[in-house]
Write a protein that holds these residues in place. Structure first.
Motif, short mmCIF file in Angstrom:
data_model
loop_
_atom_site.label_atom_id
_atom_site.label_comp_id
_atom_site.label_asym_id
_atom_site.label_seq_id
_atom_site.Cartn_x
_atom_site.Cartn_y
_atom_site.Cartn_z
N GLU A 1 0.86 -1.19 0.00
CA GLU A 1 0.00 0.00 0.00
C GLU A 1 0.90 1.24 0.00
OE1 GLU A 1 -3.76 -0.45 2.35
OE2 GLU A 1 -3.02 1.34 3.36
N PHE A 2 0.56 2.19 -0.86
CA PHE A 2 1.33 3.43 -0.95
C PHE A 2 0.44 4.63 -0.69
CE2 PHE A 2 3.55 0.45 -3.78
CZ PHE A 2 4.82 0.52 -3.24
N TYR A 3 1.05 5.72 -0.21
CA TYR A 3 0.31 6.97 -0.11
C TYR A 3 0.08 7.47 -1.53
CZ TYR A 3 -0.92 11.82 0.64
OH TYR A 3 -1.58 13.03 0.60
N ALA A 4 -1.13 7.30 -2.00
CA ALA A 4 -1.48 7.66 -3.38
C ALA A 4 -2.99 7.59 -3.53
CB ALA A 4 -0.82 6.71 -4.38
N ALA A 5 -3.48 8.27 -4.56
CA ALA A 5 -4.87 8.11 -4.95
C ALA A 5 -4.93 6.97 -5.97
CB ALA A 5 -5.43 9.42 -5.47
N HIS A 6 -5.66 7.14 -7.07
CA HIS A 6 -5.96 6.00 -7.94
C HIS A 6 -4.78 5.55 -8.80
CE1 HIS A 6 -8.55 3.12 -9.74
NE2 HIS A 6 -8.56 3.68 -10.94
N LEU A 7 -3.93 6.47 -9.23
CA LEU A 7 -2.81 6.08 -10.10
C LEU A 7 -1.53 5.99 -9.27
CD1 LEU A 7 -3.49 7.90 -13.49
CD2 LEU A 7 -4.32 5.70 -12.65
N SER A 8 -1.43 4.93 -8.49
CA SER A 8 -0.31 4.80 -7.57
C SER A 8 1.01 4.64 -8.31
CB SER A 8 -0.52 3.62 -6.62
OG SER A 8 -0.54 2.39 -7.32
N ASN A 9 0.99 4.10 -9.52
CA ASN A 9 2.25 3.93 -10.25
C ASN A 9 2.88 5.28 -10.59
OD1 ASN A 9 0.23 4.40 -12.40
ND2 ASN A 9 1.96 4.02 -13.78
N VAL A 10 2.03 6.30 -10.84
CA VAL A 10 2.54 7.63 -11.14
C VAL A 10 2.90 8.35 -9.85
CG1 VAL A 10 2.03 9.86 -12.21
CG2 VAL A 10 1.18 7.75 -13.26
N GLN A 11 1.99 8.35 -8.89
CA GLN A 11 2.21 9.13 -7.67
C GLN A 11 3.32 8.54 -6.80
OE1 GLN A 11 -1.23 10.49 -5.58
NE2 GLN A 11 -0.07 11.20 -3.83
N ALA A 12 3.37 7.22 -6.64
CA ALA A 12 4.41 6.61 -5.81
C ALA A 12 5.71 6.41 -6.57
CB ALA A 12 3.92 5.27 -5.24
N GLY A 13 5.64 6.43 -7.89
CA GLY A 13 6.83 6.45 -8.73
C GLY A 13 7.83 5.35 -8.43
N ALA A 14 9.04 5.74 -7.99
CA ALA A 14 10.13 4.79 -7.78
C ALA A 14 9.79 3.76 -6.72
CB ALA A 14 11.40 5.55 -7.39
N ALA A 15 9.06 4.14 -5.68
CA ALA A 15 8.70 3.17 -4.63
C ALA A 15 7.80 2.07 -5.20
CB ALA A 15 8.00 3.89 -3.48
N PHE A 16 6.87 2.47 -6.07
CA PHE A 16 6.00 1.50 -6.75
C PHE A 16 6.86 0.56 -7.60
CE2 PHE A 16 3.67 0.04 -10.41
CZ PHE A 16 2.38 -0.22 -9.98
N SER A 17 7.73 1.14 -8.42
CA SER A 17 8.57 0.34 -9.31
C SER A 17 9.42 -0.65 -8.51
CB SER A 17 9.47 1.24 -10.16
OG SER A 17 8.71 2.14 -10.94
N ASP A 18 10.01 -0.17 -7.42
CA ASP A 18 10.88 -1.02 -6.62
C ASP A 18 10.12 -2.20 -6.02
OD1 ASP A 18 12.99 0.68 -7.18
OD2 ASP A 18 12.96 1.68 -5.22
N ARG A 19 8.89 -1.94 -5.56
CA ARG A 19 8.11 -3.02 -4.95
C ARG A 19 7.71 -4.06 -5.98
NH1 ARG A 19 6.81 -6.86 -3.08
NH2 ARG A 19 5.39 -7.37 -1.35
N VAL A 20 7.32 -3.62 -7.16
CA VAL A 20 6.96 -4.56 -8.22
C VAL A 20 8.18 -5.38 -8.63
CG1 VAL A 20 6.19 -4.76 -10.62
CG2 VAL A 20 5.03 -3.19 -9.07
N LEU A 21 9.33 -4.74 -8.79
CA LEU A 21 10.54 -5.46 -9.17
C LEU A 21 10.95 -6.46 -8.09
CD1 LEU A 21 12.70 -2.67 -10.82
CD2 LEU A 21 11.64 -4.62 -11.95
N ALA A 22 10.85 -6.07 -6.82
CA ALA A 22 11.21 -7.00 -5.75
C ALA A 22 10.36 -8.26 -5.81
CB ALA A 22 11.05 -6.30 -4.39
N PHE A 23 9.09 -8.09 -6.13
CA PHE A 23 8.18 -9.23 -6.24
C PHE A 23 8.50 -10.08 -7.46
CE2 PHE A 23 4.18 -10.79 -8.20
CZ PHE A 23 3.88 -11.79 -7.29
N LEU A 24 8.68 -9.43 -8.62
CA LEU A 24 8.89 -10.19 -9.85
C LEU A 24 10.24 -10.89 -9.89
CD1 LEU A 24 7.43 -7.74 -12.55
CD2 LEU A 24 6.31 -9.71 -11.47
N LEU A 25 11.25 -10.29 -9.25
CA LEU A 25 12.59 -10.86 -9.31
C LEU A 25 12.87 -11.88 -8.20
CD1 LEU A 25 14.55 -7.60 -10.17
CD2 LEU A 25 13.99 -9.49 -11.74
N ALA A 26 11.98 -11.96 -7.22
CA ALA A 26 12.17 -12.93 -6.12
C ALA A 26 12.02 -14.36 -6.63
CB ALA A 26 11.16 -12.64 -5.01
N ASP A 27 12.80 -15.26 -6.06
CA ASP A 27 12.70 -16.69 -6.44
C ASP A 27 11.39 -17.26 -5.94
OD1 ASP A 27 15.15 -16.62 -7.67
OD2 ASP A 27 16.23 -17.19 -5.84
#
Length: 263
Positions: free
Chosen positions: A237-263
């Motif tokens: 969960e991020f401090y954001a309204a509906h478009l969290s990928n834009v508002q949370a920016g790098a934090a959003f990207s980092d969380r998605v990458l951590a999930f996708l790259l995990a074994d």
């Protein structure tokens, strides 16, 4: 940019990143196009072959008679994967894109590696919300899209973000004003009619659910429901309204990458 010929028109896509890397599909929200993911592209293309598409009725993709269905939009994604000879891919979708992701997880899980659904729900809104909007857009056309753009800033971004980053907010909301009214209305019908609450527990691929704390369109409660229904699903969960990928920016990207790259 490229396009794939479907039975009823062309689906616009963009494929970037290192050849041979795992494919990550990004699916846009209602009223935006594939450029809504621009913030994520530098980080995502370091690790993935990123496939973005304009969902039917948006951007440069086909506009056909509506209403559409989430199944129809999900099958468009499968047709794109087939046309590009992509057997399996990660999928990340936001809002309407998150509904498409849920449908794929339920009905075509064998085509997915991991699934990320953001600012979405198994059911978004009610007919009482969607029908007046559909009627207005079909009646007033481009003028309605401009009115929706002006109203969307408060739904898509928190006030402090919109004030601090007006160029970001305008870049995204201008996509809404440019969306074909018939295509937008047809996609509103798809979201209105989608109800995956009884099926979402059938998703068996590794899943990450992302919510925005200030999201009035798809509140965190709907995201929590998905996380509770899908066995082993992760939640962020991020401090954001509906478009969290834009508002949370790098934090959003980092969380998605951590999930996708995990074994």
């Amino acid at each position: 940019m490229g396009s794939v010929q479907l039975a009823d028109g062309e689906l616009n896509y963009q494929l970037e990143g290192p050849e041979g890397a795992p494919v990550l599909v990004l699916s846009n929200s209602l009223g935006t196009d594939l450029r809504m993911w621009d913030t994520q592209m530098p980080a995502f293309t370091e690790h993935f072959r990123v496939l973005r598409l304009d969902t039917r009725g948006h951007g440069k993709s086909l506009v056909t008679a509506g209403p559409y269905s989430i199944e129809q939009l999900g099958r468009d994604v499968l047709a794109l994967l087939d046309a590009l000879n992509i057997e399996r891919a990660h999928f990340c979708g936001l809002s309407m894109g998150g509904l498409i992701g849920q449908w794929l997880g339920i009905n075509a899980g064998e085509r997915l590696l991991k699934l990320v659904v953001c600012n979405t729900a198994a059911k978004i809104g009610t007919a009482d919300i969607w029908n007046p909007r559909i009627e207005m857009v079909l009646r007033d056309g481009p003028a309605a899209m401009v009115a929706l753009r002006d109203a969307s800033i408060a739904r898509w971004f928190t006030a402090d973000f919109a004030q601090a980053h007006p160029e970001q907010a305008q870049r995204i909301t201008d996509m809404l004003a440019a969306t074909d009214p018939a295509g937008y209305a047809a996609n509103c019908g798809a979201v209105r009619d989608a109800d995956l609450r009884e099926q979402v527990s059938l998703i068996s691929v590794p899943t990450l659910v992302i919510a925005g704390t200030e999201d009035a369109v798809t509140p965190p409660s709907g995201s929590r429901f998905i996380q509770e229904q899908v066995r082993g699903a992760e939640y962020a969960e991020f401090y954001a309204a509906h478009l969290s990928n834009v508002q949370a920016g790098a934090a959003f990207s980092d969380r998605v990458l951590a999930f996708l790259l995990a074994d």
